[in-house]
Design a protein around this motif. Structure first.
Motif, mmCIF file in Angstrom:
data_model
loop_
_atom_site.group_PDB
_atom_site.id
_atom_site.type_symbol
_atom_site.label_atom_id
_atom_site.label_comp_id
_atom_site.label_asym_id
_atom_site.label_seq_id
_atom_site.Cartn_x
_atom_site.Cartn_y
_atom_site.Cartn_z
ATOM 1 N N UNK A 40 0.838 -1.205 0.000
ATOM 2 C CA UNK A 40 -0.056 0.017 -0.139
ATOM 3 C C UNK A 40 0.943 1.341 0.014
ATOM 4 N N UNK A 41 0.513 2.458 -0.811
ATOM 5 C CA UNK A 41 1.308 3.411 -0.799
ATOM 6 C C UNK A 41 0.242 4.639 -0.335
ATOM 7 N N UNK A 42 1.092 5.594 0.457
ATOM 8 C CA UNK A 42 0.185 6.294 1.111
ATOM 9 C C UNK A 42 1.009 7.777 1.142
ATOM 10 N N UNK A 48 -1.685 13.469 -3.553
ATOM 11 C CA UNK A 48 -2.660 12.361 -3.917
ATOM 12 C C UNK A 48 -1.939 11.292 -4.424
ATOM 13 N N UNK A 49 -2.474 10.246 -5.016
ATOM 14 C CA UNK A 49 -1.657 8.929 -5.644
ATOM 15 C C UNK A 49 -0.499 9.310 -6.689
ATOM 16 N N UNK A 50 -1.065 10.496 -7.283
ATOM 17 C CA UNK A 50 0.116 10.843 -8.563
ATOM 18 C C UNK A 50 1.315 10.967 -8.049
ATOM 19 N N UNK A 51 1.530 11.169 -6.569
ATOM 20 C CA UNK A 51 2.923 11.279 -6.040
ATOM 21 C C UNK A 51 3.861 10.210 -6.211
ATOM 22 N N UNK A 52 3.214 9.024 -6.417
ATOM 23 C CA UNK A 52 3.962 7.802 -6.352
ATOM 24 C C UNK A 52 3.926 7.429 -8.051
ATOM 25 N N UNK A 53 3.840 8.216 -8.807
ATOM 26 C CA UNK A 53 3.874 8.069 -10.328
ATOM 27 C C UNK A 53 5.186 7.209 -10.862
ATOM 28 N N UNK A 54 6.354 7.338 -10.086
ATOM 29 C CA UNK A 54 7.550 6.897 -10.795
ATOM 30 C C UNK A 54 7.615 5.390 -10.069
ATOM 31 N N UNK A 55 6.907 4.765 -9.019
ATOM 32 C CA UNK A 55 7.291 3.900 -8.427
ATOM 33 C C UNK A 55 6.367 2.528 -8.647
ATOM 34 N N UNK A 56 5.219 3.149 -9.168
ATOM 35 C CA UNK A 56 4.023 2.375 -8.978
ATOM 36 C C UNK A 56 4.342 1.179 -9.916
ATOM 37 N N UNK A 57 4.994 1.180 -11.234
ATOM 38 C CA UNK A 57 5.057 0.123 -12.169
ATOM 39 C C UNK A 57 6.036 -0.840 -11.643
ATOM 40 N N UNK A 58 7.457 -0.076 -11.186
ATOM 41 C CA UNK A 58 8.342 -1.180 -10.859
ATOM 42 C C UNK A 58 8.080 -2.068 -9.730
ATOM 43 N N UNK A 59 7.258 -1.557 -8.597
ATOM 44 C CA UNK A 59 6.854 -2.242 -7.638
ATOM 45 C C UNK A 59 5.948 -3.431 -7.989
ATOM 46 N N UNK A 60 4.949 -2.757 -9.048
ATOM 47 C CA UNK A 60 4.083 -3.723 -9.359
ATOM 48 C C UNK A 60 4.575 -5.294 -9.985
ATOM 49 N N UNK A 107 3.384 -1.408 4.178
ATOM 50 C CA UNK A 107 2.929 0.206 3.949
ATOM 51 C C UNK A 107 4.332 0.877 3.753
ATOM 52 N N UNK A 108 3.948 1.770 2.463
ATOM 53 C CA UNK A 108 5.248 2.749 2.138
ATOM 54 C C UNK A 108 4.361 4.206 2.120
ATOM 55 N N UNK A 109 4.990 4.792 2.869
ATOM 56 C CA UNK A 109 4.387 6.361 3.269
ATOM 57 C C UNK A 109 5.231 7.379 3.540
ATOM 58 N N UNK A 110 4.728 8.495 2.966
ATOM 59 C CA UNK A 110 5.576 9.699 2.843
ATOM 60 C C UNK A 110 4.886 10.923 3.746
ATOM 61 N N UNK A 128 0.185 -4.551 9.954
ATOM 62 C CA UNK A 128 1.257 -4.300 9.130
ATOM 63 C C UNK A 128 2.510 -5.261 8.958
ATOM 64 N N UNK A 129 3.065 -5.768 7.964
ATOM 65 C CA UNK A 129 3.736 -6.742 7.774
ATOM 66 C C UNK A 129 5.438 -5.976 7.798
ATOM 67 N N UNK A 130 5.382 -5.156 6.930
ATOM 68 C CA UNK A 130 6.710 -4.284 6.673
ATOM 69 C C UNK A 130 6.367 -2.805 6.753
ATOM 70 N N UNK A 131 7.024 -2.184 6.994
ATOM 71 C CA UNK A 131 6.946 -0.591 6.950
ATOM 72 C C UNK A 131 8.225 0.235 6.471
ATOM 73 N N UNK A 132 7.798 1.141 5.525
ATOM 74 C CA UNK A 132 8.646 2.055 4.967
ATOM 75 C C UNK A 132 8.371 3.470 5.155
ATOM 76 N N UNK A 133 8.962 4.250 5.933
ATOM 77 C CA UNK A 133 8.480 5.774 6.057
ATOM 78 C C UNK A 133 9.426 6.776 5.498
ATOM 79 N N UNK A 134 9.108 7.683 4.984
ATOM 80 C CA UNK A 134 9.821 8.652 4.220
ATOM 81 C C UNK A 134 9.725 9.925 4.847
#
Length: 311
Positions: A40-42, A48-60, A107-110, A128-134
């Motif tokens: 999940x990207x937060x 809004x979701x557009x902020x994740x535009x660069x990493x959606x494809x590679x993570x998918x 969860x990956x969140x900024x 939550x299984x893994x957490x990445x905070x930025x």
């Protein structure tokens, strides 16, 4: 301009109805791409979701990526005629996870999204299984930008009038330019922000009524939180800080080495307070890491998840 959701997600923009923290049904906009374990990207405040535009494809390529707009942001529904209470984002994040994820996700969140994720991980570790905070505003003692302060001090009735008159739409070219100037200031290389980026970043403010009101309301809540923190009154920030030691999942903390909003020392302090965490500086990176350091962010996330046997 082509629909961003249709381009980036096989089913385009989807809608989920959840019960919000006030007990009302609210429509949440989201997109999905990929298969496998849920991720999940937060996003942060006023984004809004557009902020994740660069990493959606590679993570998918590795995960079932779920990208959603928080209530009142982007294409998600805005509450009407009711005030929010602090902590509503945590309750709503939990309900979104429960509705969309068949198992505890990554969860990956900024920014503000990172603070919300830390709150949920501290009070409900099993979710939550893994957490990445930025670049999380976990130890902040003030709003980081003068525009935020201005919005926080402006009565909501005035902002609602601006919204009702659609002044953002009337003055769209000026608003786009002003927002573009401010967004470039949180990027190490301002030239990477394209005209298309500016169009989509500003789209909710110009085209979707209620966006500015929602952002102002959240900022007013934040100001009250900081005031209570400084006065040593009960507040969510202190509660989240005190619960950091309860976070059980492997956690990656990413921080821009030149973030002028929340200094890297806050990231190091956060690392010291979360038992099973690692801390990584992002070099030549300002506050907007998901845009300004997307390649490094993507690589660090994948490495972290591989190292912790999640992929």
């Amino acid at each position: 301009m082509k629909d961003w959701w249709q381009i980036n997600f096989p089913k385009g923009r989807q809608n989920l109805i959840i019960t919000d923290a006030n007990g009302y049904p609210v429509r949440i906009a989201y997109g999905e791409k990929g298969t496998g374990k849920p991720l999940v990207l937060l996003h942060g405040l006023a984004s809004w979701s557009y902020n994740w535009r660069h990493i959606i494809e590679p993570l998918s390529q590795y995960f079932r990526v779920i990208c959603f707009d928080a209530k009142g942001h982007g294409f998600s529904e805005r509450p009407v005629s009711r005030r929010e209470e602090n902590g509503h984002q945590v309750i709503e994040l939990e309900r979104i996870i429960q509705a969309l994820c068949d198992k505890p996700p990554v969860i990956i969140a900024e920014s503000l999204g990172a603070l919300v994720s830390l709150a949920l991980a501290g009070q409900s570790p099993h979710l939550i299984d893994r957490l990445v905070v930025i670049n999380a505003p976990i130890f902040t003692e003030k709003l980081p930008h003068w525009v935020m302060g201005l919005l926080a001090q402006t009565p909501l009735e005035i902002i609602q009038t601006i919204d009702f008159l659609r002044l953002a739409y009337v003055f769209a070219p000026i608003l786009r330019e002003l927002i573009a100037i401010e967004r470039r200031r949180v990027l190490f290389d301002p030239s990477i922000l394209s005209e298309e980026d500016v169009y989509w970043i500003t789209y909710p403010f110009i085209e979707i009524p209620g966006t500015l009101v929602k952002v102002a309301e959240e900022l007013q809540i934040a100001v009250k939180e900081v005031e209570n923190l400084q006065a040593k009154k009960p507040n969510m920030l202190t509660k989240i800080q005190n619960n950091l030691c309860a976070i059980e999942c492997p956690t990656l903390i990413l921080w821009g080495d030149q973030d002028s909003w929340f200094p890297a020392s806050h990231g190091e302090k956060l690392h010291q307070n979360i038992p099973n965490s690692r801390f990584q500086l992002l070099h030549n990176c300002y506050h907007d890491a998901s845009t300004g350091a997307s390649e490094v962010v993507k690589a660090e996330i994948i490495k972290f998840l591989q190292d912790t046997n999640f992929c």
